[in-house]
Design a protein around this motif. Structure first.
Motif, PDB file in Angstrom:
ATOM      1  N   GLN A  44       0.785  -1.229  -0.066  1.00  0.00           N
ATOM      2  CA  GLN A  44      -0.136  -0.068   0.201  1.00  0.00           C
ATOM      3  C   GLN A  44       0.809   1.239   0.046  1.00  0.00           C
ATOM      4  O   GLN A  44       0.567   2.227  -0.687  1.00  0.00           O
ATOM      5  N   VAL A  49       9.575   1.335  -2.788  1.00  0.00           N
ATOM      6  CA  VAL A  49       9.579   1.498  -4.429  1.00  0.00           C
ATOM      7  C   VAL A  49      11.070   1.696  -4.745  1.00  0.00           C
ATOM      8  O   VAL A  49      11.844   2.304  -4.211  1.00  0.00           O
ATOM      9  N   ALA A  56       9.471   1.542 -11.912  1.00  0.00           N
ATOM     10  CA  ALA A  56       9.155   1.505 -10.437  1.00  0.00           C
ATOM     11  C   ALA A  56       8.278   0.661 -10.153  1.00  0.00           C
ATOM     12  O   ALA A  56       7.069   0.201 -10.886  1.00  0.00           O
ATOM     13  N   VAL A  57       8.694  -0.336  -9.155  1.00  0.00           N
ATOM     14  CA  VAL A  57       7.952  -1.373  -8.572  1.00  0.00           C
ATOM     15  C   VAL A  57       7.966  -1.334  -7.057  1.00  0.00           C
ATOM     16  O   VAL A  57       9.036  -0.957  -6.538  1.00  0.00           O
ATOM     17  N   GLU A 128      -1.196  12.493  -8.825  1.00  0.00           N
ATOM     18  CA  GLU A 128      -1.840  11.095  -9.247  1.00  0.00           C
ATOM     19  C   GLU A 128      -0.699  10.156  -9.391  1.00  0.00           C
ATOM     20  O   GLU A 128      -0.918   8.984  -9.128  1.00  0.00           O
ATOM     21  N   TYR A 129       0.587  10.425  -9.822  1.00  0.00           N
ATOM     22  CA  TYR A 129       1.359   9.452 -10.021  1.00  0.00           C
ATOM     23  C   TYR A 129       1.748   8.911  -8.406  1.00  0.00           C
ATOM     24  O   TYR A 129       2.309   7.713  -8.316  1.00  0.00           O
ATOM     25  N   GLU A 131      -0.182   8.377  -6.150  1.00  0.00           N
ATOM     26  CA  GLU A 131      -1.206   7.570  -5.707  1.00  0.00           C
ATOM     27  C   GLU A 131      -0.649   6.436  -4.661  1.00  0.00           C
ATOM     28  O   GLU A 131      -1.242   6.014  -3.506  1.00  0.00           O
ATOM     29  N   GLY A 132       0.220   5.481  -5.018  1.00  0.00           N
ATOM     30  CA  GLY A 132       0.815   4.476  -4.360  1.00  0.00           C
ATOM     31  C   GLY A 132       1.950   4.846  -3.313  1.00  0.00           C
ATOM     32  O   GLY A 132       2.565   3.728  -2.909  1.00  0.00           O
TER      33      GLY A 132
ATOM     34  N   ASP B  98      -1.882   1.843  -8.698  1.00  0.00           N
ATOM     35  CA  ASP B  98      -1.023   2.662  -8.677  1.00  0.00           C
ATOM     36  C   ASP B  98       0.131   2.460  -9.683  1.00  0.00           C
ATOM     37  O   ASP B  98       0.238   1.153 -10.210  1.00  0.00           O
ATOM     38  N   PRO B  99       0.960   3.344 -10.076  1.00  0.00           N
ATOM     39  CA  PRO B  99       1.781   3.182 -11.093  1.00  0.00           C
ATOM     40  C   PRO B  99       2.834   1.927 -10.835  1.00  0.00           C
ATOM     41  O   PRO B  99       3.015   1.196 -11.574  1.00  0.00           O
ATOM     42  N   ALA B 100       3.223   1.778  -9.783  1.00  0.00           N
ATOM     43  CA  ALA B 100       4.150   0.591  -9.277  1.00  0.00           C
ATOM     44  C   ALA B 100       3.302  -0.418  -9.342  1.00  0.00           C
ATOM     45  O   ALA B 100       3.901  -1.622  -9.839  1.00  0.00           O
ATOM     46  N   ASN B 103       3.099  -1.615 -12.929  1.00  0.00           N
ATOM     47  CA  ASN B 103       4.324  -2.077 -13.502  1.00  0.00           C
ATOM     48  C   ASN B 103       4.422  -3.583 -13.433  1.00  0.00           C
ATOM     49  O   ASN B 103       5.304  -4.145 -13.944  1.00  0.00           O
ATOM     50  N   ARG B 104       3.770  -4.074 -12.550  1.00  0.00           N
ATOM     51  CA  ARG B 104       3.783  -5.559 -12.259  1.00  0.00           C
ATOM     52  C   ARG B 104       2.510  -6.563 -12.656  1.00  0.00           C
ATOM     53  O   ARG B 104       2.735  -7.489 -13.224  1.00  0.00           O
ATOM     54  N   ARG B 180      -7.536   1.483  -4.081  1.00  0.00           N
ATOM     55  CA  ARG B 180      -7.795   1.811  -5.555  1.00  0.00           C
ATOM     56  C   ARG B 180      -8.329   1.027  -6.357  1.00  0.00           C
ATOM     57  O   ARG B 180      -8.627   0.881  -7.855  1.00  0.00           O
TER      58      ARG B 180
END
Lengths: 161, 263
Positions: A44, A49, A56-57, A128-129, A131-132, B98-100, B103-104, B180
């Motif tokens: 979450q 990251v 990005a993961v 927005e980017y 968010e995580g 979300d973006p990360a 990506n997975r 989300r």
């Protein structure tokens, strides 16, 4: 156990890991790269990251085995070669983009991924980017300011101020 | 997590072989499975990672103009590569998690799991997609069989998903802000032979088609066509994020917004 070899911040590293070893644990416990933080361990919060092959993961939601052969970048590899802060890190310092600092490694890595694909994001795109990525201090305004500054744009006046 | 081994086959054939072993389980992007494993809600002996299989990666256009997505393609790739060919699908994929996570997480993983609040099932059902596995082709209308239930057999793998491209489409999601996921999400797609409306996040039976709205929108593709319709709260999910009445209300509101955005 499985053997893994990968490139982390430009250096080839290898190790023996269990199938269940998370990438975040491999970085922190095996490689002693403790800049990658584990905030929630439930994918979450985004403090963990990293970049794997440039993307990005969340390293707490990926197994180390899955990064075998990959190019990995962590917060430890972000500074300039002379050791000075890179543009994003410096902007976080200049704009007080961190309070307790726990989320900062993930924020910086997410910001770097954003600016790679979108060098001049709008404020809305930055928010927005992210968010995580959760900041427990709720210091989002200054984080957004820092990322806008790092992209060479005017720092927005934030409505909450 | 309980201990397990991970295999990383590079071909579908090797993956199927590995999955035939006892207590083997497929691993897509892991964005749901890894948290599940952490909670010790699953105890596989072996995880068979599908993300290293080249023939299950990427997006292309099929012979009949449909968008073909490899089962192990991640959401970010789908969002980027379908932006021109299928904007409704691109918009959905680009707003998952979300973006990360994007990506997975993979399309095959999402459809195989069939979470009742996931976005991809709405795109697949709303597009009348074809789910292609290592053994057969399954129409989306036959594929989704209830919350976390699908037509997949043990050891069967989604290798590709083919989405017929509509004239107009849009996915409208009321985001559950913490996860989300969709509190309610509606995918509307207008094809030459009619409109499809797929609803996720709302029903205790998982994704479903709202047939009354499809009929109304097929004769008049406007938000106003929904005016006379009501959505019963029976069978709707109720949790701390929203009551069943609230979700039923959102179905109509999200459908209207999706139609307006698509038109």
């Amino acid at each position: 156990m499985a053997s893994v070899t990968m490139t982390v911040n430009g250096k080839s590293v290898s190790g023996d890991v269990e199938g269940r070893t998370l990438m975040s644990d491999f970085l922190r416990n095996d490689l002693r790269l403790t800049g990658t933080h584990i905030g929630c361990d439930t994918s979450q919060c985004g403090a963990c990251v990293i970049h794997v092959n440039g993307e990005a993961v969340k390293s707490c939601t990926m197994f180390a085995v899955e990064a075998d052969g990959a190019e990995v970048a962590t917060i430890e590899g972000q500074a300039n070669t002379d050791g000075s802060l890179n543009v994003i890190q410096q902007a976080f310092q200049d704009h007080h983009g961190l309070q307790c600092g726990f989320c900062t490694p993930g924020m910086v890595m997410s910001a770097a991924a954003l600016l790679k694909d979108n060098p001049k994001p709008s404020e809305a795109e930055v928010r927005e980017y992210l968010e995580g990525n959760i900041c427990r201090c709720t210091g989002y305004h200054n984080i957004v300011k820092a990322i806008m500054a790092a992209s060479g744009q005017d720092v927005p006046a934030v409505a909450a101020e | 997590m309980y201990a397990f081994e991970i295999e990383r086959p590079s071909t579908i054939a090797d993956a199927i072989k590995a999955l035939s072993e006892e207590d083997a389980q497929a691993l897509g992007g892991g964005q749901t499975l890894i948290p599940t494993l952490k909670q010790r809600l699953a105890m596989p002996a072996t995880l068979v990672s599908l993300t290293g299989i080249g023939e299950m990666q990427g997006v292309c256009i099929g012979d009949n103009g449909e968008v073909c997505v490899g089962g192990a393609t991640n959401h970010a790739t789908v969002a980027a590569e379908t932006a021109a060919s299928y904007p409704g699908l691109s918009g959905l994929a680009g707003n998952i998690g979300d973006p990360a996570v994007r990506n997975r997480g993979t399309v095959g993983g999402s459809l195989a799991n069939n979470d009742p609040s996931a976005c991809y099932p709405a795109a697949a059902l709303g597009s009348g997609a074809t789910i292609i596995t290592n053994t057969r082709q399954i129409a989306a209308d036959d594929y989704f069989q209830g919350m976390f239930e699908t037509a997949l057999e043990e050891g069967e793998v989604i290798t590709e998903v083919r989405f017929p491209v509509p004239e107009k489409s849009h996915y409208e999601k009321f985001v559950q802000p913490a996860s989300r996921f969709a509190l309610v999400g509606v995918f509307v797609a207008k094809y030459a032979d009619g409109v499809r409306v797929a609803v996720t996040g709302a029903s205790e039976n998982g994704v479903y088609r709202w047939s009354e709205a499809e009929t109304a929108l097929s004769s008049d593709f406007s938000k106003d066509a929904l005016d006379g319709l009501t959505v019963p709260a029976d069978g709707m999910i109720a949790d701390l994020h929203g009551s069943s009445d609230y979700r039923a209300h959102l179905v109509k509101v999200m459908t209207g917004r999706a139609v307006t955005a698509a038109a």
